[in-house]
Structure formats: C-alpha cells, structure tokens
Write a protein that holds these residues in place. Sequence first.
Motif, short mmCIF file in Angstrom:
data_model
loop_
_atom_site.label_atom_id
_atom_site.label_comp_id
_atom_site.label_asym_id
_atom_site.label_seq_id
_atom_site.Cartn_x
_atom_site.Cartn_y
_atom_site.Cartn_z
N MET A 134 -19.37 10.91 -45.96
CA MET A 134 -20.56 10.26 -45.36
C MET A 134 -21.21 11.24 -44.41
O MET A 134 -20.57 11.86 -43.60
N GLN A 135 -22.48 11.33 -44.51
CA GLN A 135 -23.22 12.19 -43.61
C GLN A 135 -23.32 11.53 -42.24
O GLN A 135 -23.20 10.32 -42.11
N ASP A 136 -23.59 12.37 -41.26
CA ASP A 136 -23.72 11.86 -39.90
C ASP A 136 -24.78 10.79 -39.82
O ASP A 136 -24.60 9.74 -39.19
N LYS A 137 -25.89 11.08 -40.45
CA LYS A 137 -27.01 10.13 -40.35
C LYS A 137 -26.65 8.79 -40.97
O LYS A 137 -27.05 7.73 -40.47
N GLU A 138 -25.92 8.83 -42.05
CA GLU A 138 -25.54 7.59 -42.71
C GLU A 138 -24.61 6.78 -41.83
O GLU A 138 -24.70 5.55 -41.75
N LEU A 139 -23.70 7.49 -41.21
CA LEU A 139 -22.76 6.82 -40.31
C LEU A 139 -23.52 6.12 -39.18
O LEU A 139 -23.30 4.95 -38.89
N ASP A 140 -24.41 6.91 -38.55
CA ASP A 140 -25.20 6.34 -37.46
C ASP A 140 -25.94 5.09 -37.93
O ASP A 140 -25.96 4.06 -37.25
N GLU A 141 -26.54 5.20 -39.11
CA GLU A 141 -27.35 4.11 -39.63
C GLU A 141 -26.49 2.90 -39.95
O GLU A 141 -26.90 1.75 -39.76
N LEU A 142 -25.30 3.17 -40.43
CA LEU A 142 -24.37 2.09 -40.72
C LEU A 142 -24.11 1.24 -39.48
O LEU A 142 -24.19 0.01 -39.50
N PHE A 143 -23.82 1.91 -38.41
CA PHE A 143 -23.52 1.20 -37.17
C PHE A 143 -24.78 0.57 -36.57
O PHE A 143 -24.76 -0.54 -36.06
N ARG A 144 -25.87 1.29 -36.64
CA ARG A 144 -27.10 0.79 -36.04
C ARG A 144 -27.55 -0.49 -36.73
O ARG A 144 -27.84 -1.49 -36.09
N SER A 145 -27.58 -0.46 -38.04
CA SER A 145 -28.07 -1.64 -38.75
C SER A 145 -27.11 -2.82 -38.59
O SER A 145 -27.52 -3.97 -38.54
N GLY A 146 -25.83 -2.51 -38.50
CA GLY A 146 -24.86 -3.59 -38.39
C GLY A 146 -24.80 -4.20 -37.00
O GLY A 146 -24.57 -5.41 -36.84
N LEU A 147 -25.03 -3.39 -35.96
CA LEU A 147 -24.77 -3.86 -34.60
C LEU A 147 -26.02 -4.06 -33.74
O LEU A 147 -25.94 -4.68 -32.68
N ASP A 148 -27.15 -3.52 -34.17
CA ASP A 148 -28.30 -3.50 -33.28
C ASP A 148 -28.74 -4.89 -32.81
O ASP A 148 -29.10 -5.07 -31.68
N ASN A 149 -28.73 -5.85 -33.70
CA ASN A 149 -29.21 -7.18 -33.31
C ASN A 149 -28.09 -8.20 -33.24
O ASN A 149 -28.31 -9.39 -33.35
N MET A 150 -26.89 -7.71 -33.05
CA MET A 150 -25.74 -8.61 -32.99
C MET A 150 -25.86 -9.55 -31.80
O MET A 150 -26.24 -9.13 -30.71
N GLU A 151 -25.51 -10.80 -32.06
CA GLU A 151 -25.54 -11.79 -30.99
C GLU A 151 -24.14 -12.36 -30.79
O GLU A 151 -23.46 -12.67 -31.76
N LYS A 159 -27.95 -12.08 -27.21
CA LYS A 159 -28.30 -10.75 -27.70
C LYS A 159 -27.81 -9.67 -26.74
O LYS A 159 -27.33 -8.62 -27.17
N MET A 160 -27.95 -9.91 -25.47
CA MET A 160 -27.53 -8.92 -24.49
C MET A 160 -26.01 -8.80 -24.44
O MET A 160 -25.48 -7.71 -24.18
N LEU A 161 -25.33 -9.88 -24.69
CA LEU A 161 -23.87 -9.78 -24.76
C LEU A 161 -23.48 -8.94 -25.96
O LEU A 161 -22.50 -8.18 -25.92
N GLY A 162 -24.27 -9.07 -27.02
CA GLY A 162 -24.05 -8.22 -28.18
C GLY A 162 -24.17 -6.75 -27.81
O GLY A 162 -23.38 -5.92 -28.27
N VAL A 163 -25.13 -6.43 -26.96
CA VAL A 163 -25.29 -5.05 -26.50
C VAL A 163 -24.09 -4.63 -25.66
O VAL A 163 -23.49 -3.58 -25.89
N CYS A 164 -23.74 -5.47 -24.72
CA CYS A 164 -22.65 -5.13 -23.81
C CYS A 164 -21.31 -4.99 -24.54
O CYS A 164 -20.48 -4.15 -24.17
N ASP A 189 -16.22 -5.84 -37.85
CA ASP A 189 -15.45 -4.63 -38.11
C ASP A 189 -16.04 -3.43 -37.38
O ASP A 189 -15.32 -2.63 -36.79
N LEU A 190 -17.35 -3.32 -37.47
CA LEU A 190 -18.02 -2.20 -36.80
C LEU A 190 -17.75 -2.25 -35.30
O LEU A 190 -17.47 -1.23 -34.67
N LEU A 191 -17.85 -3.44 -34.77
CA LEU A 191 -17.61 -3.61 -33.34
C LEU A 191 -16.19 -3.19 -33.00
O LEU A 191 -15.94 -2.50 -32.01
#
Lengths: 250, 189
Positions: free
Chosen positions: A1-18, B34-39, B122-124
């Motif tokens: 996996m390229q660096d960019k892909e890894l970054d994107e994997l995490f970004r898309s998965g976690l960016d809007n996590m609630e 959402k902010m807890l998700g960030v933290c 998993d990512l987390l």
Amino acid sequence: MQDKELDELFRSGLDNMEVQPSAKVWGDINAALGARKRKKLLPYLSVAASIVVLFTAGVLLIPQKQNNPVKRPLKPATIPVTQQPPVADDHTDADTPAPAQTQTAATTPPAVVDTKKQLTGIINGPVKQTVGSDTSATSTIAAVSLKQPEVIKAVAPADDPQLKTTVPQAALTAKPAMAVTAPVIPVQNADAAPVRKKHHLSSFGDMVNAVVAKIDKRKDKFIEFSNTDGDESTITAVNLGIVKISKLEK
Amino acid sequence: MLLENRYTTDELIKRCRSGERKAQELLYKQFAAKMLGVCCRYATDRMEAEDMLQNGFIRVFQKMDDYRGDGSFEGWIRRIMVHSSIEYYRKHHKMMQVVELDDAHSHASTNPLATAKLAAADLLHLIQQLPPGYRIVFNLFAIEGYTHKEIADMTGITEGASKSQLSRARTVLKEQITKMEGKQYGYAG
C-alpha cells in the motif's frame, strides 16, 4: 500500500466518525462554566434582589400610619435642638454589617456612585422645595428614604461572597425594626424640631444612621435620619458633596 | 431533540456568547458526538478522549468571542478540539518520545488486500495503539491535513521530527493492517 492510500484509508474511515459522549461530560462542562458565570452575574442579581426586597418592605410599611407600639419609650414634650456630635459612635448595636461594608465601600465605588447619582437626581429636584415648606415633602421624603437603603445594600453584596452571610442579617435586623417603627411622615411644623437620638436603635432612621456612620466618616454624612416627637424617622440632613442640606444647626 | 434546534447557528452563537446556559447546552449537543470522534483519534482510550472533549468545549465557550464568522463554525470548533487534545498530551505525556524501532519494521509491505476498507472501529483501534507522538503527527497530517511546518508550530517539534514520526507511524500501521487482514482472510470492504 502506498503512503497516500494508507492516509486516505484512515481519513475516509475516521474523518466524520461520531461517538456519543457519556452524560458526565456535559455535567462537568456545565459545572466549569457555572463557576465562571456566577462571578459575572452575582453583583447584578444580588443588587436586583435587594432592591426588590427593600421596595416590598417599604411598600408594606407605608400604609400603617397609625401604628404607635406601646413598647416605645415616651418622649418629653419639648425637645431642644442642640449641637450633637456625630451619631456614629453611640450606635454599637449594628456591628455585624458594618466592618465588611466599609471594606466593600472602598472596593465597589461604581455601585455606590450609580445609586448616588440616582439619589442626587431625586434629592436635587424635590428637596429644594422641602427645606422651606415641610408639607410638600411627604412623598419625596418617603421616596428618598425608600431609595436610601439601596446605596447600602448595593455596596454590600457586590463582590465579596463572604458578605452574603452578613447582609441577610442586616436585612433581618432591619425588617423587624422596620415593622415596629411607624412609617416616615413629614415634619408637621417647623417648631417641633427633630431630635437626634443617640442611644437607641429604635427606628428605621436609626438603623440607617448606624450603617451610614460606618461607611461615611465625614462629619456630615451623606444622609442622616432623626426621630420626630412620635419616634418617626425623617431625613434631617443630606450631604452628597454637590448637594448639602441640613435641617439642624451644626 | 429536533424541537430544540429552533435556533440558527448564528443565533446559537450569539446566545452562547452572552452566557445563556441553555444555548450552550444545545451547541454542545449539536457537536459533541462528532468532536468526541475527533478526540478519540488522539486519545489512548475512551476516558482520555472524554477528558479532551470536556477541555475542548470549555475552551470553545471561553473563546466564543474570537469566532469571526470566517470559515465554518464546525471547522472552528474542530480546530479548538485538536489544539486541546495536543495540549492534553503536553500535560499528561512526554509527547514526542522517539521510539526506537527495529530496522526490520521499516520495510513497507505491498499487499493487494490492504486497499480494502476497514471498519471505523478497527481503524480507530489501530490508531490508538500507536505511540502518542506517532499518533498525533499521523492524525494531523493524514486526517486533518496540516503540513509538516504547521505540525511543527502546533506541537513544538521540528519539521524533520514531524516527517520521521509520520513515516514511522505509517510503517507501524501498515504492518498492523497486514496482520489484521492476514487473520481475517476474505475480509472485504
């Protein structure tokens, strides 16, 4: 996996996590905010509350024109007008609100200045007529005497939380005294000159005098009450720097 | 809950500025999850994340007057959260400990399955297992999108340190993913 892909994997998965926080969190935030807010709001709420209390007390007292309690000591018929030393020193009873109030008087000039301005406005107007003719002073004296305690009360609760315990005491002691005292009535005629009582805290005016004495160290206090023949309190002197009025010879 | 959101964001902000507690609570409720998700990404565990969240929101309310309306409000809150999380680490951890890795770990593995999507949980989990220094830099670069220069300013480390922390973070993460996918053969996105 390229660096960019890894970054994107995490970004898309976690960016809007609630994630739902536990209830405790808001409780702690609320508490932390509360500590801050209370400091800001305290003076205004206390002043407002004090004004309401005093106004209510004053309103309740005014209609009771015929109350002359038996307990009160009788006064001699003629009371000479004499040179009186400052009333302050003899009033030892009202100690509790005094020391703390002197302190806060120094630290909270804005509150005092504001209400003083109010007083000046009230007094400057009507009182100018009062000195000459007493009968016109009925409502104004009542109004001023009602407003007067604002100054004292406004000074007290301003910043010092410790004062909270002393102010209610003063309010409590003031209330029974006020309940016993007959309301303010104007001086009937110029001959029955008001007398400054030195030893009793028996009227509303005496209470005010005692409190004022602790705050105002000048010879002429910013306001002074005396008791008439019938033990009613009336304003005898006012000294606001600009306005100086006194019914007694000094 | 819907009935309570009768304020526009602007009005909510105005009321929060004047210290209206109800408005503050509404604002918190609107953004807390959402902010807890960030933290959570910056913290080691849930409890730490909630501490960061709490500190962050207190800062938000303290700094309410600073928000000028330029840029999104949520973005502004998020930046405060991130700063708050970094500051939390400054206080509680020796943040940028350089962890010595075996050289063997620096081989990047190319695994076709590695491009599969993993669940957020998993990512987390993977991120939380990183040493704090790696975790913070990876978060700031890969997810928040800051440059190394900006990361250096925010964290107090050098740009060079930021780059190497990032590189090491990626290495560890890739390995972990490979391990995971190895265990879950046929895990598809």
